[in-house]
Design a protein around this motif. Structure first.
Motif, short mmCIF file in Angstrom:
data_model
loop_
_atom_site.label_atom_id
_atom_site.label_comp_id
_atom_site.label_asym_id
_atom_site.label_seq_id
_atom_site.Cartn_x
_atom_site.Cartn_y
_atom_site.Cartn_z
N ILE A 1 15.19 5.79 7.89
CA ILE A 1 14.36 5.08 6.92
C ILE A 1 14.55 3.57 7.06
CG2 ILE A 1 14.32 6.96 5.21
CD1 ILE A 1 16.44 5.35 3.62
N ALA A 2 13.50 2.86 6.69
CA ALA A 2 13.57 1.40 6.55
C ALA A 2 12.81 1.11 5.26
CB ALA A 2 12.92 0.71 7.74
N THR A 3 13.55 0.89 4.18
CA THR A 3 12.92 0.77 2.87
C THR A 3 13.23 -0.56 2.22
OG1 THR A 3 14.82 1.87 1.82
CG2 THR A 3 12.99 3.24 2.49
N ALA A 4 12.28 -1.02 1.39
CA ALA A 4 12.43 -2.26 0.62
C ALA A 4 12.86 -3.41 1.54
CB ALA A 4 13.39 -2.05 -0.53
N ALA B 1 11.84 5.52 16.07
CA ALA B 1 11.95 6.93 16.44
C ALA B 1 10.96 7.75 15.63
CB ALA B 1 13.38 7.42 16.16
N GLU B 2 10.40 8.76 16.26
CA GLU B 2 9.52 9.68 15.55
C GLU B 2 10.23 10.21 14.30
OE1 GLU B 2 8.74 12.58 18.51
OE2 GLU B 2 7.18 11.39 19.51
N GLY B 3 9.50 10.28 13.20
CA GLY B 3 10.09 10.79 11.96
C GLY B 3 10.64 9.72 11.05
N THR B 4 10.71 8.48 11.52
CA THR B 4 11.17 7.39 10.67
C THR B 4 10.16 7.15 9.54
OG1 THR B 4 12.20 6.31 12.58
CG2 THR B 4 11.87 4.95 10.62
N ARG B 5 10.67 6.82 8.36
CA ARG B 5 9.80 6.52 7.22
C ARG B 5 10.01 5.08 6.78
NH1 ARG B 5 9.96 10.14 2.34
NH2 ARG B 5 12.20 9.72 2.39
N PHE B 6 8.90 4.45 6.41
CA PHE B 6 8.90 3.04 6.01
C PHE B 6 8.31 2.94 4.60
CE2 PHE B 6 8.48 3.33 10.55
CZ PHE B 6 9.30 2.34 11.05
N GLY B 7 8.90 2.06 3.80
CA GLY B 7 8.35 1.87 2.46
C GLY B 7 8.87 0.61 1.80
N ASN C 1 2.54 -9.02 8.56
CA ASN C 1 2.57 -8.08 9.68
C ASN C 1 1.42 -7.10 9.65
OD1 ASN C 1 5.52 -7.42 11.36
ND2 ASN C 1 5.43 -9.09 9.89
N VAL C 2 0.97 -6.72 8.47
CA VAL C 2 -0.03 -5.66 8.36
C VAL C 2 -1.22 -6.16 7.53
CG1 VAL C 2 1.85 -3.97 8.43
CG2 VAL C 2 0.87 -4.59 6.23
N PRO C 3 -2.38 -5.50 7.64
CA PRO C 3 -3.54 -5.92 6.84
C PRO C 3 -3.21 -5.96 5.35
CG PRO C 3 -4.20 -4.36 8.53
CD PRO C 3 -2.70 -4.40 8.56
N ARG C 4 -3.79 -6.93 4.66
CA ARG C 4 -3.37 -7.19 3.28
C ARG C 4 -3.63 -6.02 2.33
NH1 ARG C 4 -6.50 -12.34 1.12
NH2 ARG C 4 -5.71 -13.13 3.10
N LYS C 5 -4.73 -5.30 2.51
CA LYS C 5 -5.01 -4.19 1.61
C LYS C 5 -4.00 -3.06 1.81
CE LYS C 5 -9.90 -4.82 0.48
NZ LYS C 5 -9.97 -6.24 0.84
N ILE C 6 -3.57 -2.86 3.04
CA ILE C 6 -2.55 -1.84 3.30
C ILE C 6 -1.21 -2.27 2.72
CG2 ILE C 6 -1.25 -0.65 5.12
CD1 ILE C 6 -3.84 -0.82 6.81
N ALA C 7 -0.86 -3.54 2.90
CA ALA C 7 0.38 -4.06 2.32
C ALA C 7 0.36 -3.89 0.80
CB ALA C 7 0.57 -5.53 2.69
N PHE C 8 -0.76 -4.24 0.19
CA PHE C 8 -0.85 -4.14 -1.27
C PHE C 8 -0.74 -2.70 -1.74
CE2 PHE C 8 -2.80 -4.37 -5.48
CZ PHE C 8 -2.18 -5.50 -5.99
N MET D 1 0.90 -0.27 -0.20
CA MET D 1 2.30 0.14 -0.05
C MET D 1 3.15 -0.42 -1.19
SD MET D 1 2.85 -0.34 4.08
CE MET D 1 4.62 0.07 3.99
N LEU D 2 2.89 -1.67 -1.56
CA LEU D 2 3.68 -2.34 -2.59
C LEU D 2 3.44 -1.77 -3.98
CD1 LEU D 2 3.12 -5.91 -1.19
CD2 LEU D 2 5.39 -4.94 -1.59
N THR D 3 2.21 -1.37 -4.27
CA THR D 3 1.87 -0.92 -5.62
C THR D 3 2.04 0.58 -5.83
OG1 THR D 3 -0.47 -0.83 -5.00
CG2 THR D 3 0.30 -2.83 -6.10
N THR D 4 1.99 1.36 -4.75
CA THR D 4 2.18 2.80 -4.89
C THR D 4 3.62 3.22 -4.63
OG1 THR D 4 1.69 3.30 -2.56
CG2 THR D 4 -0.17 3.23 -4.11
N GLY D 5 4.36 2.42 -3.86
CA GLY D 5 5.72 2.81 -3.50
C GLY D 5 5.78 3.98 -2.54
N GLU D 6 4.63 4.36 -1.98
CA GLU D 6 4.59 5.51 -1.08
C GLU D 6 5.10 5.14 0.31
OE1 GLU D 6 0.58 6.88 -1.21
OE2 GLU D 6 0.79 7.75 -3.22
N PHE D 7 5.71 6.10 0.98
CA PHE D 7 6.21 5.90 2.32
C PHE D 7 5.10 6.14 3.34
CE2 PHE D 7 10.03 6.53 -0.08
CZ PHE D 7 11.00 5.81 0.60
#
Length: 262
Positions: free
Chosen positions: A112-115, A130-136, A156-163, A165-171
Motif C-alpha cells: 500500500i501507499a496511502t495518504a 508491483a501488481e496488487g499494490t493499492r493507492f489512496g 501528477n493526475v487529472p484534477r477530477k480524479i485527484a478530487f 480520490m481525496l473526497t471519497t477516500g477510496e483506493f
C-alpha cells in the motif's frame, strides 16, 4: 542514519534507500522524516550517485503519517497546533527535496501507499509498482482531508480524479494508477526489484550531467507560462550543446560508435 530506520545501499551509481519500519508499515514518523531529510541532503551533494531508488521494507511501501504520534501531539497545551504545523512543514520540506535532487528518484512500490505514502510516490520522478499494490489519499475516512498529499497528487493526475480520490477516500489499484499517470509501470511482484533496477540502470547509463540539467529544467518549466518555458528550455539546451561531452555524444552518434564521455 536513525538506528537503521532508513537503509542505504550503493551499487553502480545507484543508491537504494529503504524505509525500514515494517512494524508501522513504514510510517512517516518524526524520526523517519528526519532520516529522509538527512539522506536527501547528502544525496544533493553526492556526485557519484546517478539514480536513487526509494522502497519500503516488509509488506508495504508506506502507510503515511504515524497517527499514534500525531494523537500524542494533542497533549500539548495548545492541543497540538504548533506540533501539527511543524510536522506538516517538515513533511512538505522532505517531499520538495525529491524533485530538487540532481538525481532522478524512482519509487519502488508494493503493498500500500496511502495518504502521505501516496504523496511520497507522487513526489518521486518515476514509480514502478508491483501488481496488487493499492493507492489512496484516504484521510477523509477518519475525518482528516489529505490536504498536503493533495499538492503532489494533483500535480501528477487529472484534477477530477485527484478530487474524487481525496473526497471519497477510496483506493485505486495498480491498473488505475498506471492509467492516470501516478505510476510508470506495473510489474509482477516477484520481479519488482529487478524491473525497478533495470529502469534505474537505463537512466544511470546516460550522460549524468545532461540528466541533472534536464531534471532541473523539467521542474522549472512546469511552473512557467508556455512562452517562458520555451525561453527557459532553449537557454538550457544552448548550455547543454556547448559541453564537450555533448559534442562528443553527437559525433559518436553520427560516426556510429560509443561516445567517449569524460
Amino acid at each position: 542514519m536513525s538506528d537503521d530506520l532508513l537503509l542505504r545501499a550503493d551499487d553502480g551509481g545507484i543508491a537504494t534507500l529503504t524505509l525500514n519500519a515494517p512494524g508501522s508499515l513504514n510510517a512517516l514518523s518524526d524520526a523517519m522524516l528526519a532520516a529522509l531529510k538527512a539522506e536527501f541532503a547528502r544525496l544533493a551533494e553526492d556526485n557519484a550517485t546517478r539514480v536513487v531508488i526509494l522502497n519500503g521494507a516488509g509488506k508495504a511501501f508506506c502507510a503515511g503519517h504515524d497517527l499514534k504520534e500525531m494523537q500524542a501531539g494533542r497533549a500539548a497545551e495548545d492541543k497540538g497546533r504548533a506540533y501539527f504545523a511543524d510536522l506538516f512543514a517538515r513533511c512538505a520540506e522532505v517531499m520538495q527535496m525529491i524533485p530538487a535532487l540532481p538525481q532522478p528518484v524512482i519509487a519502488e512500490v508494493h503493498g500500500i501507499a496511502t495518504a502521505a505514502g501516496c504523496q511520497l510516490v507522487a513526489s518521486c520522478d518515476m514509480a514502478v509498482a508491483a501488481e496488487g499494490t493499492r493507492f489512496g489519499v484516504n484521510g477523509v475516512n477518519i475525518g482528516l482531508f489529505c490536504s498536503t498529499p493533495m499538492v503532489a497528487l494533483s500535480r501528477n493526475v487529472p484534477r477530477k480524479i485527484a478530487f474524487e480520490m481525496l473526497t471519497t477516500g477510496e483506493f485505486i489499484d495498480t491498473a488505475r494508477a498506471a492509467d492516470i499517470g501516478l505510476v510508470n509501470r506495473v510489474v509482477p511482484s516477484q520481479t519488482l526489484g529487478a524491473e525497478t533496477r533495470a529502469l534505474a540502470e537505463t537512466v544511470a547509463g546516460k550522460l549524468s550531467a545532461a540528466v541533472k540539467i534536464g531534471k532541473r529544467a523539467f521542474y522549472d518549466q512546469i511552473e512557467m507560462t508556455r512562452a517562458a518555458a520555451y525561453d527557459h528550455a532553449a537557454s538550457v539546451m544552448v548550455e547543454n550543446m556547448l559541453w564537450r561531452d555533448t559534442e562528443e555524444g553527437i559525433a559518436a552518434f553520427i560516426e556510429k560508435r560509443k561516445p567517449d564521455w569524460s
